[in-house]
Design an enzyme around this catalytic site. Sequence first.
Site, PDB file in Angstrom:
ATOM      1  N   CYS A 100       0.836  -1.213   0.000  1.00  8.22           N
ATOM      2  CA  CYS A 100       0.000   0.000   0.000  1.00  8.22           C
ATOM      3  C   CYS A 100       0.864   1.254   0.000  1.00  8.22           C
ATOM      4  CB  CYS A 100      -0.953   0.010   1.190  1.00  8.22           C
ATOM      5  SG  CYS A 100      -0.129   0.095   2.773  1.00  8.22           S
TER       6      CYS A 100
ATOM      7  N   CYS B 174      -2.999  -2.448   8.730  1.00 10.93           N
ATOM      8  CA  CYS B 174      -2.587  -1.120   9.216  1.00 10.93           C
ATOM      9  C   CYS B 174      -2.209  -1.213  10.702  1.00 10.93           C
ATOM     10  CB  CYS B 174      -3.689  -0.098   9.014  1.00 10.93           C
ATOM     11  SG  CYS B 174      -4.493  -0.205   7.404  1.00 10.93           S
TER      12      CYS B 174
HETATM   13 FE1  FES Z   1      -1.721   0.159   4.237  1.00  9.07          FE
HETATM   14 FE2  FES Z   1      -3.428   1.339   5.810  1.00  9.07          FE
HETATM   15  S1  FES Z   1      -3.722   0.790   3.728  1.00  9.07           S
HETATM   16  S2  FES Z   1      -1.365   0.886   6.227  1.00  9.07           S
END
Ligand code: FES
Length: 144
Positions: free
Chosen positions: A38, A108
Amino acid sequence: MSQIIEYSEKVMDHFSNPRNVGEIENPSGVGTVGNAKCGDIMRIYLDIDENQIIRDCKFKTFGCGAAVATSSIATEMIKGKSVEDALKLTNQAVQEALGGLPPVKVHCSLLAEEAVHAALWDYAQKNNLQIEGLNPPVDDIEDL
Ligand code: FES
């Protein structure tokens, strides 16, 4: 079709009004971890006193709202704690404290757990300490 993700009130509170944002000058330990998938990065700074108590804790997160919220609550959860207790912080505990996270956002909270561990590792390295249960951190949580 994309789905709207629902967040708890606690997540929204910590996202909109994050606690302990910033840096600590000359920290006792600092840890940075990321997630290559991400692209989010989290950095945690610790100020630890001579009795191994976390006097202060700050964070900088370049990432999604859930990453900001998990960093914020993680810093609150370890502030005033001993190094030993901070080491026990798990991503499950972070999620529970936030009233849960949607499944796609669970990683996360893992970033928060790992960033705390990375900062504790840095502290241990700087002070030549062996802390039981503390393992070398990973740079990318996808490697876990
Ligand atoms: Fe990767 Fe939140 S989407 S840390």
